[in-house]
Design a protein around this motif. Structure first.
Motif, PDB file in Angstrom:
ATOM      1  N   ALA A 246       0.845  -1.206   0.000  1.00 51.22           N
ATOM      2  CA  ALA A 246       0.000   0.000   0.000  1.00 51.22           C
ATOM      3  C   ALA A 246       0.876   1.251   0.000  1.00 51.22           C
ATOM      4  CB  ALA A 246      -0.919  -0.015   1.222  1.00 51.22           C
ATOM      5  N   ALA A 247       1.925   1.237   0.834  1.00 49.20           N
ATOM      6  CA  ALA A 247       2.840   2.379   0.882  1.00 49.20           C
ATOM      7  C   ALA A 247       3.543   2.555  -0.459  1.00 49.20           C
ATOM      8  CB  ALA A 247       3.870   2.172   1.998  1.00 49.20           C
ATOM      9  N   ALA A 248       3.898   1.440  -1.078  1.00 47.32           N
ATOM     10  CA  ALA A 248       4.581   1.505  -2.375  1.00 47.32           C
ATOM     11  C   ALA A 248       3.664   2.125  -3.437  1.00 47.32           C
ATOM     12  CB  ALA A 248       5.016   0.099  -2.804  1.00 47.32           C
ATOM     13  N   ARG A 249       2.414   1.737  -3.428  1.00 44.63           N
ATOM     14  CA  ARG A 249       1.462   2.308  -4.410  1.00 44.63           C
ATOM     15  C   ARG A 249       1.280   3.809  -4.172  1.00 44.63           C
ATOM     16  NH1 ARG A 249      -1.287  -2.518  -3.099  1.00 44.63           N
ATOM     17  NH2 ARG A 249      -2.796  -1.363  -1.806  1.00 44.63           N
ATOM     18  N   ALA A 250       1.229   4.200  -2.898  1.00 40.86           N
ATOM     19  CA  ALA A 250       1.065   5.622  -2.571  1.00 40.86           C
ATOM     20  C   ALA A 250       2.263   6.430  -3.073  1.00 40.86           C
ATOM     21  CB  ALA A 250       0.888   5.800  -1.066  1.00 40.86           C
ATOM     22  N   LEU A 251       3.466   5.909  -2.858  1.00 40.33           N
ATOM     23  CA  LEU A 251       4.674   6.604  -3.328  1.00 40.33           C
ATOM     24  C   LEU A 251       4.689   6.697  -4.852  1.00 40.33           C
ATOM     25  CD1 LEU A 251       7.407   5.137  -0.958  1.00 40.33           C
ATOM     26  CD2 LEU A 251       6.874   7.572  -1.227  1.00 40.33           C
ATOM     27  N   GLU A 252       4.344   5.571  -5.521  1.00 39.59           N
ATOM     28  CA  GLU A 252       4.401   5.568  -6.987  1.00 39.59           C
ATOM     29  C   GLU A 252       3.348   6.517  -7.562  1.00 39.59           C
ATOM     30  OE1 GLU A 252       4.535   1.701  -8.749  1.00 39.59           O
ATOM     31  OE2 GLU A 252       4.942   2.538 -10.744  1.00 39.59           O
ATOM     32  N   ALA A 253       2.166   6.546  -6.917  1.00 39.75           N
ATOM     33  CA  ALA A 253       1.091   7.410  -7.414  1.00 39.75           C
ATOM     34  C   ALA A 253       1.453   8.889  -7.299  1.00 39.75           C
ATOM     35  CB  ALA A 253      -0.200   7.124  -6.631  1.00 39.75           C
ATOM     36  N   THR A 254       2.234   9.251  -6.321  1.00 37.24           N
ATOM     37  CA  THR A 254       2.510  10.672  -6.084  1.00 37.24           C
ATOM     38  C   THR A 254       3.883  11.097  -6.608  1.00 37.24           C
ATOM     39  OG1 THR A 254       3.233  10.036  -3.861  1.00 37.24           O
ATOM     40  CG2 THR A 254       0.987  10.882  -4.094  1.00 37.24           C
ATOM     41  N   PHE A 255       4.893  10.257  -6.416  1.00 33.07           N
ATOM     42  CA  PHE A 255       6.243  10.613  -6.882  1.00 33.07           C
ATOM     43  C   PHE A 255       6.530  10.103  -8.291  1.00 33.07           C
ATOM     44  CE2 PHE A 255       6.873  11.593  -2.447  1.00 33.07           C
ATOM     45  CZ  PHE A 255       7.759  12.669  -2.474  1.00 33.07           C
ATOM     46  N   GLY A 256       5.614   9.253  -8.829  1.00 31.57           N
ATOM     47  CA  GLY A 256       5.756   8.859 -10.227  1.00 31.57           C
ATOM     48  C   GLY A 256       6.715   7.717 -10.457  1.00 31.57           C
ATOM     49  N   ARG A 257       7.210   7.116  -9.405  1.00 31.96           N
ATOM     50  CA  ARG A 257       8.038   5.924  -9.616  1.00 31.96           C
ATOM     51  C   ARG A 257       7.945   4.999  -8.408  1.00 31.96           C
ATOM     52  NH1 ARG A 257      14.184   6.081 -10.200  1.00 31.96           N
ATOM     53  NH2 ARG A 257      13.792   3.991  -9.378  1.00 31.96           N
ATOM     54  N   ALA A 258       8.088   3.711  -8.705  1.00 32.58           N
ATOM     55  CA  ALA A 258       8.019   2.715  -7.627  1.00 32.58           C
ATOM     56  C   ALA A 258       9.166   2.949  -6.654  1.00 32.58           C
ATOM     57  CB  ALA A 258       8.090   1.311  -8.214  1.00 32.58           C
ATOM     58  N   PRO A 259       8.925   2.781  -5.372  1.00 31.88           N
ATOM     59  CA  PRO A 259      10.000   2.999  -4.401  1.00 31.88           C
ATOM     60  C   PRO A 259      11.042   1.892  -4.482  1.00 31.88           C
ATOM     61  CG  PRO A 259       8.127   2.024  -3.297  1.00 31.88           C
ATOM     62  CD  PRO A 259       7.687   2.307  -4.718  1.00 31.88           C
ATOM     63  N   VAL A 260      12.246   2.218  -4.006  1.00 32.26           N
ATOM     64  CA  VAL A 260      13.228   1.164  -3.769  1.00 32.26           C
ATOM     65  C   VAL A 260      13.023   0.664  -2.336  1.00 32.26           C
ATOM     66  CG1 VAL A 260      14.908   2.046  -5.425  1.00 32.26           C
ATOM     67  CG2 VAL A 260      14.994   2.849  -3.059  1.00 32.26           C
ATOM     68  N   TYR A 261      13.457  -0.582  -2.100  1.00 31.69           N
ATOM     69  CA  TYR A 261      13.308  -1.185  -0.774  1.00 31.69           C
ATOM     70  C   TYR A 261      14.675  -1.231  -0.116  1.00 31.69           C
ATOM     71  CZ  TYR A 261       8.678  -2.347  -2.374  1.00 31.69           C
ATOM     72  OH  TYR A 261       7.392  -2.257  -2.831  1.00 31.69           O
ATOM     73  N   ILE A 262      14.802  -0.600   1.013  1.00 26.83           N
ATOM     74  CA  ILE A 262      16.114  -0.554   1.661  1.00 26.83           C
ATOM     75  C   ILE A 262      16.052  -1.181   3.051  1.00 26.83           C
ATOM     76  CG2 ILE A 262      16.909   1.402   0.284  1.00 26.83           C
ATOM     77  CD1 ILE A 262      16.289   3.287   2.526  1.00 26.83           C
ATOM     78  N   ARG A 263      17.235  -1.498   3.540  1.00 23.79           N
ATOM     79  CA  ARG A 263      17.398  -2.117   4.861  1.00 23.79           C
ATOM     80  C   ARG A 263      18.355  -1.238   5.629  1.00 23.79           C
ATOM     81  NH1 ARG A 263      15.170  -7.464   5.291  1.00 23.79           N
ATOM     82  NH2 ARG A 263      14.785  -8.227   3.196  1.00 23.79           N
ATOM     83  N   GLU A 264      17.959  -0.782   6.764  1.00 18.63           N
ATOM     84  CA  GLU A 264      18.841   0.059   7.558  1.00 18.63           C
ATOM     85  C   GLU A 264      19.552  -0.774   8.614  1.00 18.63           C
ATOM     86  OE1 GLU A 264      19.878   3.017   7.125  1.00 18.63           O
ATOM     87  OE2 GLU A 264      18.526   3.602   5.495  1.00 18.63           O
ATOM     88  N   GLY A 265      20.844  -0.499   8.761  1.00 18.11           N
ATOM     89  CA  GLY A 265      21.646  -1.256   9.720  1.00 18.11           C
ATOM     90  C   GLY A 265      21.451  -0.799  11.151  1.00 18.11           C
ATOM     91  N   GLY A 266      21.028   0.452  11.319  1.00 16.84           N
ATOM     92  CA  GLY A 266      20.829   0.979  12.661  1.00 16.84           C
ATOM     93  C   GLY A 266      19.478   0.589  13.237  1.00 16.84           C
ATOM     94  N   SER A 267      19.132   1.245  14.325  1.00 17.19           N
ATOM     95  CA  SER A 267      17.913   0.884  15.045  1.00 17.19           C
ATOM     96  C   SER A 267      17.072   2.127  15.280  1.00 17.19           C
ATOM     97  CB  SER A 267      18.270   0.285  16.412  1.00 17.19           C
ATOM     98  OG  SER A 267      19.229  -0.733  16.272  1.00 17.19           O
ATOM     99  N   ILE A 268      15.730   2.010  15.155  1.00 13.94           N
ATOM    100  CA  ILE A 268      14.831   3.019  15.710  1.00 13.94           C
ATOM    101  C   ILE A 268      14.064   2.267  16.795  1.00 13.94           C
ATOM    102  CG2 ILE A 268      12.954   4.639  15.275  1.00 13.94           C
ATOM    103  CD1 ILE A 268      13.769   4.795  12.371  1.00 13.94           C
ATOM    104  N   PRO A 269      14.417   2.524  18.066  1.00 19.73           N
ATOM    105  CA  PRO A 269      13.865   1.663  19.121  1.00 19.73           C
ATOM    106  C   PRO A 269      12.345   1.561  19.082  1.00 19.73           C
ATOM    107  CG  PRO A 269      15.570   3.114  20.012  1.00 19.73           C
ATOM    108  CD  PRO A 269      15.341   3.540  18.596  1.00 19.73           C
ATOM    109  N   VAL A 270      11.641   2.681  18.735  1.00 24.62           N
ATOM    110  CA  VAL A 270      10.180   2.658  18.768  1.00 24.62           C
ATOM    111  C   VAL A 270       9.632   1.626  17.793  1.00 24.62           C
ATOM    112  CG1 VAL A 270       9.931   4.475  17.043  1.00 24.62           C
ATOM    113  CG2 VAL A 270       8.135   4.117  18.721  1.00 24.62           C
ATOM    114  N   CYS A 271      10.392   1.359  16.753  1.00 23.40           N
ATOM    115  CA  CYS A 271       9.960   0.423  15.734  1.00 23.40           C
ATOM    116  C   CYS A 271       9.784  -0.967  16.338  1.00 23.40           C
ATOM    117  CB  CYS A 271      11.022   0.435  14.650  1.00 23.40           C
ATOM    118  SG  CYS A 271      10.492  -0.268  13.124  1.00 23.40           S
TER     119      CYS A 271
END
Lengths: 461, 461
Positions: free
Chosen positions: B382-407
């Protein structure tokens, strides 16, 4: 104390009170070489000593400049066909702090029971005072020495002898001799007469492992880059094997092996691994396989990290990959090993084993040669006979793991065999509060030093 | 910017100036959570935000106490058969020092070209302001949301979210939802729309290696005792193999493996090893064999020394065997790994490999869970479709090495899948001087956030 020279004994008996007064007067001068405010006291101690040497009947007693605290020199050179001995000690002393742990002021010597209590009572004023008194007694009773003698007493031993090597080099002619006696060591556990056969040398280096310009976030970069602290640990771990042996190629190539006699002498010292371990409070004694504890700490080379640091050292957690990591590493060296060659082998090996992804620098910080005069050397045996004649028992032969830099300097600069003949008790609190000298050792030691001159008469020249 | 909702677009076009004024007003409040003197500013920012949420038409807009800086809450819950989304961000900001590197005062926002320049313009006030503006536009143009929405904006993210977990636990009922959207991440290199699929967790421990009560003379004792610094190096070196893999038994057992799709997505990101290495200034990139750099730093667990210390760290040489040696060691964890279990395996392994002659202590300092929402999760799509619909291109999928504790907290405490949907440019100077937001990302991001709510309508509940 055995009677080995009736006239000498009688003289020493008759002059005992005056000698103790002289010993105390010398100890009262606070010649702390490491503290600049005491520079004048060091010079005063040197002057006092030159006076005492002259009064004893020695010639050319002089205070010689070195660029730092001066050296005191004196000689007697009227035995043209006999050997010459160079006798060394130091008149400077360690600082006295913590002062509140002293039971009496460190520069107000007092006799308590059979002990002289003061800073320098043992290390090394007590020993050089005994040498001066031996010379005085010999000249008073015989009018001459059996051999030629030269004395040098330096004033910077407790602050790294910084000016000594240059001075020895410059004064090489004046210091020509057949053997050197260094009286700056002591007896073995339980106050057994001892001769120290060897001291280890040292190679001291720093390893720097450099990763990035600044610390990195360990989450964002962890897994992508080499961690300098992990890399340093890998390097250090690879320097020694699980058998306790150093893995640097060629490290042991030049080591002079122990003789059977050496090993027998060490094995027969009164030394107990269990007590030693208990006193240290460690769960086990460890080191190179195939050697006893005394062999390992006195006669085998070592490799030790002296310090190590990287990244975050505070409370709690900081999640970084340190930009760099560092270690101070030193090797204690034994006879045959040369500091420069060991450094080169060390540096080449570290470069070879350094893991990828970091830059490694290896820098020499300092070095010192080991020294060894074998048990069967004629001068060693002369010292042994002197000890046995005066203390009534043959000395034990010990190997010290540490270094007395001047010892290697005498070997390398002056080309002399060195006999480490000291008379201090093994627990004399040198460098600590309440330093003391056993007055029995002091009195008998004077006779030992005199007898040593007689025993050296047959030294091959 | 694509037109995806004509009414929404028209409204946003018409309100652009007022919106930028509101954005600036929010940025003017110096809500630095780490500095106690700014506690009042944090509270003012919270109050401002609650007012803005209320003005947008949201309900129950409240400033809620946490024991620290408060949380701002608001909701709209009038879509009974539709999913509920929990939207998270933070209103607190980083300190501003070094102040002299800012080209304009950090709390006097200015528009320079297409950039909003101010502390918090991107991290994270810009992102949460865009969420509030998306809500306002949707309610202004439709009078309702397609799904139920709950907002929580905390005030301690930049100072370790110390009170958040307890607050989340206490407020579990109020926060019930089907999915969480965290907008505190950004786009990929070159400003490519991106969805962050995973963050790593962490296990942080300290190793203490204890030898003797005090430092020992390395000459006198070297060869007889274990050196704690050498022992620590051995332990650290044994934790990882030359293949870059952690050797702790069981370490990889619970790791969720990468799918082929995951690897394909990472392999197709515009990322160049040579440029990355050059920017870091390291001679090589290193890590676990068999994985690319992006895989190693984002999807594989690590083990890094964060700090290490023992003995002498000054200039020159000090010849000691350190009494003790210490290291801070952390592992970044990936989906499937639990901090407590990894600590136990770590501790047991260190105990098992510790060399004889020293005592070893291993202590847990902290831990955090990893998080992962797969690429094929309906909310990710759903997030990918929202990004593509507004920014005009499919998002890339990334992996972050750090931490966001709330996540991880949202996963473990609230049981929610978490979508990391952020719109900040990748080089926005968050935490640094001259933080900025791309106003194109900001404007399009408002449309993305609105569109996301439409796209979530079919989320399985």
């Amino acid at each position: 104390m055995l009677t080995v020279d009736a006239a000498l004994d009688a003289h020493l008996e008759a002059t005992r009170e005056a000698r103790l007064d002289s010993y105390k007067a010398f100890l009262r001068i606070p010649s702390i070489s490491a503290i600049p405010a005491h520079a004048g006291d060091c010079r005063a101690a040197a002057a006092w000593l030159a006076g005492a040497l002259s009064e004893a009947g020695l010639e050319h007693a002089e205070v010689l400049e070195t660029g730092g605290h001066p050296v005191v020199y004196a000689d007697w050179l009227h035995a043209p066909d006999a050997p010459t001995v160079l006798i060394y000690g130091h008149y400077d002393v360690q600082p006295v702090d913590p002062l509140d742990l002293w039971t009496s002021p460190p520069f107000e010597p007092v006799v308590v029971g059979d002990r002289m209590l003061a800073r320098g009572a043992a290390d090394d004023k007590g020993q050089i005072h005994a040498h001066v008194m031996a010379a005085a007694a010999m000249l008073a009773t015989r009018g001459r020495f059996p051999i030629n003698v030269k004395y040098i007493f330096e004033g910077e031993e407790e602050s790294s002898s910084v000016h000594l090597d240059a001075w020895l080099t410059a004064e090489r002619d004046r210091l020509r001799a057949d053997v050197a006696i260094i009286s700056d060591s002591g007896f073995f556990e339980g106050n057994l007469p001892a001769i120290t056969l060897s001291l280890r040398g040292i190679m001291y280096a720093q390893i720097d492992v450099i990763g990035t310009a600044v610390d990195l976030h360990s989450g964002v970069y962890g897994g992508a880059v080499q961690n300098p602290a992990n890399a340093l640990a890998q390097i250090i771990a690879a320097l020694k094997g699980p058998d306790g042996r150093v893995r640097i190629p060629g490290f042991y190539d030049d080591v002079v092996p122990l003789t059977e006699a050496d090993r027998f002498a060490l094995a027969n010292l009164p030394f107990d691994d269990a007590t030693y371990q208990e006193n240290l409070g460690v769960p086990a004694l460890v080191g190179e396989v195939g050697y006893t504890t005394l062999e390992r700490r006195g006669t085998r080379p070592t490799l030790d990290v002296n310090g190590m640091w990287a990244g975050f050292q505070g409370e709690g957690a900081k999640t970084i990959i340190p930009a760099h990591a560092h270690a101070k590493v030193s090797c204690r060296l034994v006879a045959g090993q040369e500091p420069d060659r060991i450094f080169e082998a060390f540096r080449d090996y570290v470069d070879a084993i350094a893991p990828p992804g970091v830059t490694t620098r290896v820098e020499l910080i300092g070095g010192g040669f080991p020294s060894l005069t074998p048990m069967d050397h004629p001068a060693t045996q002369a010292a042994a006979r002197a000890l046995e004649a005066t203390f009534g028992r043959a000395p034990v032969y010990i190997r010290e793991g540490g270094s007395i830099p001047v010892c290697a300097s005498f070997s390398t600069i002056l080309g002399l065999p060195v006999i480490l003949l000291g008379i201090t008790p093994p627990d004399e609190n040198a460098h600590a509060p309440n330093e003391w000298m056993d007055l029995g050792n002091y009195e008998t030691g004077i006779r030992t030093f005199a007898r040593m001159l007689d025993e050296l008469i047959d030294l091959p020249r």
